[in-house]
Enzyme design. Structure first.
Site, PDB file in Angstrom:
ATOM      1  N   THR A 280       0.833  -1.526   0.061  1.00 37.38           N
ATOM      2  CA  THR A 280      -0.148   0.104  -0.116  1.00 37.38           C
ATOM      3  C   THR A 280       1.188   0.806   0.000  1.00 37.38           C
ATOM      4  OG1 THR A 280      -2.219  -1.381   1.574  1.00 37.38           O
ATOM      5  CG2 THR A 280      -1.806   1.627   0.988  1.00 37.38           C
ATOM      6  N   PHE A 282       1.145   5.433   0.855  1.00 32.69           N
ATOM      7  CA  PHE A 282       0.416   5.813   1.980  1.00 32.69           C
ATOM      8  C   PHE A 282       1.152   7.382   1.273  1.00 32.69           C
ATOM      9  CE2 PHE A 282       1.069   2.099   3.898  1.00 32.69           C
ATOM     10  CZ  PHE A 282      -0.413   2.015   4.786  1.00 32.69           C
TER      11      PHE A 282
END
Length: 377
Positions: A280, A282
């Site tokens: 992921t 961020f």
């Protein structure tokens, strides 16, 4: 039957003439640039170009040739504009971003992160800042953005994209709803776990709570267990917190090992996401529009005129300035059916002449452009 070698020779001769005429046209374009330099006229005159394209198209014979001529001269005009953007002097700043030596943070720095304590976002925050900061949990994306804009937080941390499920669209939209800027990013490997109360058996579970992204990343595992009902929850860590609070053996959550430890839960199944290299991305947001000398990624939002070829024309500014585009995400524009804005990431620093040249061209030709951030990837 025609002699192919003769036809090819004729094409070569015609192509040589086209190159010669093109270079002659570019010499005249240089004179046009000098005139615009002296008079302050803009490079892009949409009305004149449209009228000229209509005339040139009408000079050709047949529908196909008419369309082809229009496309050909659209490209030639686009190349001419890019040349003029490069040779014209520019005294105005391309953006309001200010250069700063580094992203400063310390013990007094307040950082809002999405999710409950133990969330992946909290872990990303700690890894990015590499120092002790005041991490503050926030249960909504909107709340993180608002805290930064209102000055309650120095920075905010939000997930923006997952390698297996794609962009987190709500946060793309929020980037335009607030005047915050992206000042950094952190990419983290995500291992999703099935967590539950100590002593829970996999056979006992009936309900699995998690954030929609957690459920999506583990959809194959969930399909393999049709007896489990997935229920969306605010965040993966908040789902783990709920299971711990309810003390119900039929409940479980998809969350991180960190969240399981935070709430006294047990890891019942490890790495259940279908993409084993699940990552992921961020973003770190701040109130001030700043960048650093080592910033190497630029995030933009662009809205285009609603006409054929407009996306190509805008993206060609990256091509002609030798800038590598690393991502493009489209989102519908509210209130305008079937029209879209594009979120684009390209490599570069705002100090680079090539970046400045591309941004000037896009700003002049796009219906809307905003630089969302320039940061180190």
């Amino acid at each position: 039957m025609i002699d192919l070698s003769v036809s090819r020779q004729q094409i070569d001769e015609i192509d040589s003439q086209i190159v010669e005429l093109f270079e002659k046209r570019m010499m005249v374009a240089n004179e046009v640039a000098k005139y615009k330099m002296e008079t302050g006229k803009k490079v892009y005159d949409r009305q004149r170009e449209e009228e000229k394209l209509e005339r040139l198209s009408a000079m050709s014979h047949g529908e196909f040739n008419g369309h082809a001529v229009r496309e050909l001269f659209s490209q030639i005009m686009s190349i001419s504009r890019k040349y003029q953007y490069g040779v014209l002097p520019h005294t105005e700043d391309v953006t309001d971003f200010a250069r700063q030596e580094k992203i400063s943070a310390g013990a007094d720095t307040k950082v809002y992160y999405f999710g409950a304590p133990g969330s992946h976002t909290q872990q990303a925050m700690e890894s990015f800042f590499e120092t002790q900061v005041q991490g503050i949990s926030c249960q909504s994306f909107h709340g993180v953005m608002e805290a930064v804009q209102e000055g309650e937080a120095d920075y905010g941390v939000l997930p923006i994209e997952n390698s297996s499920t794609g962009g987190i669209t709500a946060n793309y939209d929020l980037l335009l709803d607030f005047r915050n800027a992206i000042v950094g990013q952190y990419v983290m490997k995500i291992d999703q776990c099935l967590v539950g109360l100590p002593g829970t058996s996999l056979r006992d579970i009936r309900t699995v709570y998690s954030h929609p992204q957690g459920l999506a990343q583990c959809s194959i595992y969930m399909n393999e267990h049709p007896e489990y009902t997935g229920i969306e929850y605010g965040s993966t860590a908040a789902a783990a917190q709920k299971v711990a609070k309810d003390q119900d053996l039929v409940q479980a959550a998809i969350a991180s090992r960190r969240a399981a430890k935070e709430y006294g839960l047990e890891v019942l199944a490890d790495s259940i996401q279908q993409e084993k290299n699940n990552c992921t991305r961020f973003i770190i947001i701040g109130q001030k529009e700043i960048y650093t000398p080592d910033s190497n990624k630029l995030a933009l939002c662009i809205e285009l005129p609603h006409k054929s070829g407009s996306l190509y024309q805008i993206l060609s500014h990256f091509l002609y300035n030798d800038l590598n585009m690393t991502q493009i995400e489209s989102r519908p524009i509210p209130g305008r059916n079937w029209e879209y804005r594009f979120f684009v990431d390209v490599e570069g620093n705002l100090d680079d002449p090539a970046v400045q040249n591309a941004l000037r061209g896009i700003r002049e030709e796009a219906a809307f452009m905003r630089v969302l951030g320039n940061f180190r990837a």
